[in-house]
Design an enzyme around this catalytic site. Sequence first.
Site, PDB file in Angstrom:
ATOM      1  CE  LYS A  84       5.872  -7.845   8.437  1.00  0.00           C
ATOM      2  NZ  LYS A  84       4.669  -8.616   8.136  1.00  0.00           N
ATOM      3  CG  ASP A 133       7.140  -5.154   2.224  1.00  0.00           C
ATOM      4  OD1 ASP A 133       6.722  -4.587   1.205  1.00  0.00           O
ATOM      5  OD2 ASP A 133       6.484  -6.004   2.822  1.00  0.00           O
ATOM      6  CE  LYS A 154       6.015  -7.402  -1.323  1.00  0.00           C
ATOM      7  NZ  LYS A 154       5.979  -6.674  -0.080  1.00  0.00           N
ATOM      8  CG  ASP A 173       3.830  -4.435   7.438  1.00  0.00           C
ATOM      9  OD1 ASP A 173       3.420  -4.675   8.595  1.00  0.00           O
ATOM     10  OD2 ASP A 173       4.010  -5.322   6.588  1.00  0.00           O
ATOM     11  CB  ALA A 225       9.152 -10.242   9.345  1.00  0.00           C
TER      12      ALA A 225
END
Length: 184
Positions: A108, A124, A5, A106, A110
């Site tokens: 979620k 992430d 990433k 964050d 996804a």
Amino acid sequence: TVAIKVLPPAALSSEDDRARFYREAKAAAQLHHPHIASIFQIDESVPEGGSNEEPRPFIAMELVDGQPLDVRAKEGPMKLSEAVRIVTQIASALEMAHEKNIVHRDIKSANIMLTAKGEAKVLDFGLAQTAHSTKLTRMGSTLGTIAYMSPEQARGEEVDLRTDLWSLGVVLYELVSGRMPFAS
């Protein structure tokens, strides 16, 4: 084999941002749990062919072979037992992170992969915040994904582990209903 990433240059525009990123990424790298994608390295490199560019930070992490949970969610509502099994795995990962005073910020669909065996892996921790961090959001801005944000996060206020629980509740709703809880 790993996943890389690379952060965009604008993400770390100041030395404070850069120091915070390394501090928080190193804290997230200490998380070892079967439902969290492992982080192997945090470093900087000049992108290939980018001789005049500044080095850009990157994270080398576990490559999870599977399907993002948001792709599965778009297929329609899951059986309640399957959704509860997946959300329980995510909650277990978050519990471990929260015990180390790390808030993901964050959560979620996804940012969750379903492995080939159907196990959840939280990805992430790039927005993760430690209890010892300075406030990552700036006045008038927030980080995260609006549809999953807790009210305090959407207002740009300080967040704690409860914001991850709110977001996990949104994910559960999404999985069992096949849609998001709040109309846009």
